[in-house]
Design a protein around this motif. Structure first.
Motif, PDB file in Angstrom:
ATOM      1  N   LYS A   1       0.850  -1.195   0.009  1.00 21.96           N
ATOM      2  CA  LYS A   1      -0.019   0.111   0.165  1.00 21.96           C
ATOM      3  C   LYS A   1       0.903   1.175   0.002  1.00 21.96           C
ATOM      4  O   LYS A   1       0.529   2.264  -0.676  1.00 21.96           O
ATOM      5  CB  LYS A   1      -1.063   0.134   1.332  1.00 21.96           C
TER       6      LYS A   1
ATOM      7  N   LEU B   1      -1.940   0.365  -5.320  1.00 23.89           N
ATOM      8  CA  LEU B   1      -3.329   0.924  -4.940  1.00 23.89           C
ATOM      9  C   LEU B   1      -4.318  -0.175  -5.198  1.00 23.89           C
ATOM     10  O   LEU B   1      -5.195  -0.223  -4.371  1.00 23.89           O
ATOM     11  CB  LEU B   1      -3.574   2.187  -5.941  1.00 23.89           C
TER      12      LEU B   1
ATOM     13  N   CYS C   1      -6.224  -1.926  -2.328  1.00 25.63           N
ATOM     14  CA  CYS C   1      -7.613  -1.621  -2.177  1.00 25.63           C
ATOM     15  C   CYS C   1      -8.406  -3.011  -1.727  1.00 25.63           C
ATOM     16  O   CYS C   1      -9.461  -2.991  -1.010  1.00 25.63           O
ATOM     17  CB  CYS C   1      -8.312  -0.921  -3.279  1.00 25.63           C
TER      18      CYS C   1
ATOM     19  N   GLU D   1      -8.045  -4.433   1.810  1.00 21.88           N
ATOM     20  CA  GLU D   1      -8.726  -3.697   2.472  1.00 21.88           C
ATOM     21  C   GLU D   1     -10.163  -3.980   2.636  1.00 21.88           C
ATOM     22  O   GLU D   1     -10.828  -3.964   3.779  1.00 21.88           O
ATOM     23  CB  GLU D   1      -8.281  -2.158   2.678  1.00 21.88           C
TER      24      GLU D   1
ATOM     25  N   SER E   1      -7.934   4.250 -10.522  1.00 20.58           N
ATOM     26  CA  SER E   1      -7.341   3.472  -9.690  1.00 20.58           C
ATOM     27  C   SER E   1      -6.772   4.438  -8.516  1.00 20.58           C
ATOM     28  O   SER E   1      -6.627   3.832  -7.419  1.00 20.58           O
ATOM     29  CB  SER E   1      -6.076   3.156 -10.086  1.00 20.58           C
TER      30      SER E   1
ATOM     31  N   SER F   1      -8.969   7.286  -7.186  1.00 17.38           N
ATOM     32  CA  SER F   1     -10.421   7.574  -6.998  1.00 17.38           C
ATOM     33  C   SER F   1     -10.256   9.061  -6.500  1.00 17.38           C
ATOM     34  O   SER F   1     -10.930   9.506  -5.477  1.00 17.38           O
ATOM     35  CB  SER F   1     -10.808   6.706  -5.553  1.00 17.38           C
TER      36      SER F   1
ATOM     37  N   ARG G   1     -16.641   2.128  -1.647  1.00 15.47           N
ATOM     38  CA  ARG G   1     -15.253   2.186  -2.267  1.00 15.47           C
ATOM     39  C   ARG G   1     -14.914   1.779  -3.809  1.00 15.47           C
ATOM     40  O   ARG G   1     -14.279   2.695  -4.675  1.00 15.47           O
ATOM     41  CB  ARG G   1     -14.532   1.270  -1.432  1.00 15.47           C
TER      42      ARG G   1
END
Ligand code: ASP
Length: 431
Positions: A41, A218, A222, A225, A288, A290, A400
């Motif tokens: 990350k 990323l 993502c 998570e 990617s 956001s 998300r």
């Protein structure tokens, strides 16, 4: 020479997206998602930081140069008026598309009572924190966004990535003041700005060398998570909210393949395919990261280098759009609000639908172009129609993911308006 690299970049970014998704799912299934969050990350975070790092200086130099080269204030105010009119009308159109689709598909009616309670239980604490953030936003009066646009300290404005509009304001003022200064006094400064601008542009190209590992990191983090150690739970949540998810996606698609192409064809009188081909790098980055603000430096390069938009127009229209114009976000807010109302068995009156239209417009203007802001301002829209903010829990699971898609539309909508304004300015500029 530099653009050649960007042109071949999309394919690599796409590979990075797919590979990142793969690593994310693998880490969740095999239980090493923590490693991905700890060690992969940070590279994604660094990439976003680099993009944001160059955004404010680039906007500043580009806009000052842009204004100073126009040397005509009437032309400038016409540009501003057209840009804002187009931004408002495309946002209203986007909200209307969202409202129509969500009524047609009625995804909220298909959410079972058990799923509803389940989601409410799982996301209670997250809802709380969003509601607090939204409360802070709301406590400010209706004209606060206008007040916020004017910085009282330029250093502070330049040091805050969320203060993009303040930077735009200062740059406009600086550019106008520069025009008023006699040429022998301003020439050196203009050259200085030209040099700086060139350096920032080449900085963007350097940063793009990191796009592939950055995007990979990323995407992987993502998914890690989102799914944590239970990919099945994540897919189950997607299942329950599938119809809602598809409704938002469908609306965004209507903008992308119907409304924008029509505007490009008939208002901008430009090639639709050409536009979309040039926009791929910016769209992939918006997906990617956001974040329309983080994508801004790349969007600027796409429209200027590949679509031939003059820097004075792109330098004004795009930075303003990154904060003010969010077609994807406002469409999503309309769908989400009605979805939650449907799931709660509420029937919305015409007045309430109009309230959605109005508050979603204001909310998308007030929202900064960073991940998740659309979700925070959604609370304000919910409250405007009398839905308790706890309803947010129903949509959090897929938010998300939707953020990625709506950011792509936000960025594309800005660039589309940029093309239309360019065409209109060309038509209106004498000789
Ligand atoms: N992430 C979006 C953007 O930056 C805003 C949002 O919808 O949350 O454009």
């Amino acid at each position: 020479m530099g653009m050649k690299q960007v042109v071949s970049l999309p394919a690599w970014i796409l590979v990075a997206i797919v590979a990142g998704l793969g690593l994310g799912f693998a880490s969740s299934a095999l239980g090493f998602h923590g490693v991905v969050i700890d060690y992969v990350k940070p590279f994604g975070t660094i990439f976003i930081a680099l993009l944001k790092l160059v955004a404010i200086p680039l906007v500043l130099t580009q806009l000052v140069l842009g204004v100073a080269s126009v040397r005509d204030l009437r032309q400038l105010s016409r540009l501003g008026g057209r840009t804002l009119a187009l931004y408002f009308s495309t946002t209203l159109l986007a909200i209307t598309v969202g409202l129509l689709l969500v009524h047609l598909i009625a995804p909220g009616r298909s959410l079972s009572g058990a799923d509803r309670e389940n989601l409410r239980g799982q996301y209670a604490t997250e809802v709380e924190s969003r509601a607090v953030q939204a409360g802070e936003l709301k406590r400010r009066g209706p004209l606060q966004p206008l007040v916020d646009m004017v910085p009282d300290n330029v250093i502070q404005a330049l040091s805050d990535n969320r203060a993009m509009l303040q930077v735009v304001f200062f740059a406009l003022l600086f550019g106008i003041a520069l025009i008023c200064v006699p040429l022998e006094k301003s020439r050196t400064l203009m050259e200085w700005f030209e040099g700086l601008n060139a350096v920032f542009i080449s900085m963007v190209k350097l940063i793009l060398y990191l796009a592939v590992p950055g995007v990979f990191a990323l995407m992987a983090s993502c998914v890690a998570e989102f799914a944590r150690d239970d990919p099945a739970r994540a897919l189950g949540l997607l299942g329950a909210l599938g119809l809602y998810f598809l409704t938002v996606l469908g609306g965004l698609l209507v903008l992308l393949v119907l409304i924008y192409p029509l505007a490009l064809r008939f208002l901008a009188r430009t090639g639709v395919m050409n536009f979309y081909r040039a926009m791929i790098p910016a769209q992939l980055l918006a997906f990617s990261t956001s974040s329309s603000s983080a994508t801004l430096p790349v969007t600027l390069r796409c429209v200027e280098d590949d679509l031939g938009v003059p820097p004075r127009i792109a330098g004004f229209v795009l930075p303003v759009g990154a904060t003010v114009n969010m077609d994807g976000t406002s469409l999503y807010q309309a769908v989400a609000t009605v979805f939650i109302a449907q799931a709660f068995g509420m029937d919305l009156t015409l007045m309430q639908q109009l309230a959605i239209l109005f508050t979603a417009l204001l909310a998308s203007i007030g929202a900064a172009g960073v991940p998740g802001t659309g979700l925070v301002t959604l609370v304000i829209v919910l409250e405007a129609v009398g839905i308790e903010p706890g309803g947010l829990a129903l949509i959090l699971a897929v938010d998300r993911l939707l953020d990625m898609f709506r950011s792509v539309i936000n960025v594309t909508g800005d660039a589309m308006v940029c093309m239309v304004v360019t065409a209109w300015e060309k038509g209106a500029t004498p000789q």
